[in-house]
Design an enzyme around this catalytic site. Structure first.
Site, PDB file in Angstrom:
ATOM      1  CD  GLU A  62      96.088  20.195  -1.788  1.00  0.00           C
ATOM      2  OE1 GLU A  62      95.671  19.207  -0.888  1.00  0.00           O
ATOM      3  OE2 GLU A  62      97.300  20.050  -2.381  1.00  0.00           O
ATOM      4  CE  LYS A 112     101.004  16.254   1.914  1.00  0.00           C
ATOM      5  NZ  LYS A 112     101.180  17.666   2.005  1.00  0.00           N
ATOM      6  CG  ASN A 157      98.939  13.810  -0.775  1.00  0.00           C
ATOM      7  OD1 ASN A 157      99.952  13.105  -0.960  1.00  0.00           O
ATOM      8  ND2 ASN A 157      99.300  15.003  -0.998  1.00  0.00           N
ATOM      9  CB  SER A 169      95.354  22.443   7.587  1.00  0.00           C
ATOM     10  OG  SER A 169      96.896  22.631   7.526  1.00  0.00           O
ATOM     11  CD  GLU A 198     103.840  18.824  -0.221  1.00  0.00           C
ATOM     12  OE1 GLU A 198     103.661  17.485  -0.310  1.00  0.00           O
ATOM     13  OE2 GLU A 198     103.101  19.187   0.846  1.00  0.00           O
ATOM     14  N   GLY A 205      99.943  21.557   5.502  1.00  0.00           N
ATOM     15  CA  GLY A 205     100.567  21.140   6.423  1.00  0.00           C
ATOM     16  C   GLY A 205     101.059  21.941   7.603  1.00  0.00           C
ATOM     17  CG  HIS A 243     100.659  18.323  -3.753  1.00  0.00           C
ATOM     18  ND1 HIS A 243     101.818  18.998  -3.065  1.00  0.00           N
ATOM     19  CD2 HIS A 243      99.875  17.982  -3.058  1.00  0.00           C
ATOM     20  CE1 HIS A 243     100.900  19.157  -1.987  1.00  0.00           C
ATOM     21  NE2 HIS A 243     100.119  18.509  -1.769  1.00  0.00           N
TER      22      HIS A 243
HETATM   23  P1  PGA Z   1      97.697  18.798   4.707  1.00  0.00           P
HETATM   24  O1  PGA Z   1      98.168  18.224   3.316  1.00  0.00           O
HETATM   25  O2  PGA Z   1      96.316  17.974   5.008  1.00  0.00           O
HETATM   26  O3  PGA Z   1      98.756  17.868   5.705  1.00  0.00           O
HETATM   27  O4  PGA Z   1      97.686  20.281   4.948  1.00  0.00           O
HETATM   28  C1  PGA Z   1      97.320  18.432   2.075  1.00  0.00           C
HETATM   29  C2  PGA Z   1      97.992  18.123   0.797  1.00  0.00           C
HETATM   30  O5  PGA Z   1      99.080  18.630   0.694  1.00  0.00           O
HETATM   31  O6  PGA Z   1      97.449  17.593  -0.052  1.00  0.00           O
END
Ligand code: PGA
Length: 251
Positions: free
Chosen positions: A169, A10, A8, A213, A100, A175, A98
């Site tokens: 998630e 982003k 992903n 992560s 976000e 992140g 997601h």
């Molecule tokens: P990350 O993000 O691996 O940077 O934690 C995962 C995601 O948001 O899909």
């Protein structure tokens, strides 16, 4: 089941940076892969991906995905991108819900379910994200939250639910460098598997992937859990070497 490793990206990338990253992936991927690999990239770069995939046979092994899709099929919805448009560019996957988008754009469970429905209607596999915040985990609400989020998608999609990919998630792990332990993640995946099993006889073939992560160092132990069928990778998907190590951990 074959594992899925989906990057992903982003809101990251540029024409120049994407070319470097995708070329590095193409040259680093094993010839005979035993897992599925996808990159969910910003929509403006779909055409670039298509052109590079035509010119680079190894990239044909990488599926294209979007990071979102509209809940509407066409019309006066300024700024939205429909599932049919994604299909035009060869998208095989679309991330929906997601955290976000749930947090920064106020997406509700019902909206996320409608987005999954739009993707499924054109043959795109929605990667439906569910996950609890830190406050919800600390209040002991993890199971309740993820079950509520998945229930909306099951309700809207009926027997098609076996066609989705589900991504657990935990919001507190995204992140942040804090990963759910393999046991914590497995426990939630098992809850989700049981919920799917109550809705479809094909629950066993629904991929439930983990995100938050996941990196080159922790991927193997997470992916060894019985109900963890892959990973949704944010930060580590932007570094070819890290992403490729996760792919080999899944192979
Ligand atoms: P990350 O993000 O691996 O940077 O934690 C995962 C995601 O948001 O899909």
């Amino acid at each position: 089941m074959t594992k899925l490793i989906a990057g992903n990206w982003k809101m990251n990338g540029s024409l120049a940076a994407n070319e470097v990253l995708l070329s590095a992936l193409a040259s680093g991927l094993p010839q005979a892969m035993s897992c599925e690999v996808a990159v969910c990239i910003p929509a403006p770069y779909f055409a670039q991906f298509q052109a590079l995939a035509l010119a680079t046979p190894a990239l044909a092994l990488v599926a294209l995905g979007s990071q979102d899709v509209s809940n509407q099929s066409a019309g006066a919805f300024t700024g939205e991108v429909s599932a049919a448009m994604l299909k035009d560019f060869g998208c095989r996957y679309a991330i929906v819900g997601h955290s976000e988008r749930r947090q920064c754009h106020g997406e509700t469970d019902a909206l996320v379910a409608a987005k999954a429905q739009q993707a499924l209607a054109v043959g795109i596999t929605p990667i439906v994200c569910v996950g609890e915040t830190l406050a919800e985990r600390e209040a002991g609400q993890t199971t309740e939250v993820v079950k509520r989020q998945l229930a909306a998608v099951i309700h809207a999609n009926g027997h098609c639910i076996s066609e989705i990919v589900l991504a657990y998630e935990p919001v507190w792990a995204i992140g942040t460098g804090k990963t759910a332990s393999p046991e914590e993640a497995q426990a939630v995946h098992a809850v989700l598997r049981a919920q799917l099993a109550a809705a479809t006889e094909h629950a066993g073939r629904v991929k439930i992937i983990y995100g938050g992560s996941m990196n080159a160092a922790n991927a193997a132990t997470l992916l060894a859990q019985p109900d963890i069928d892959g990973g949704l990778i944010g930060g580590a998907a932007l570094k070819a070497a890290d992403f490729l190590s996760i792919v080999s951990a899944a192979s």
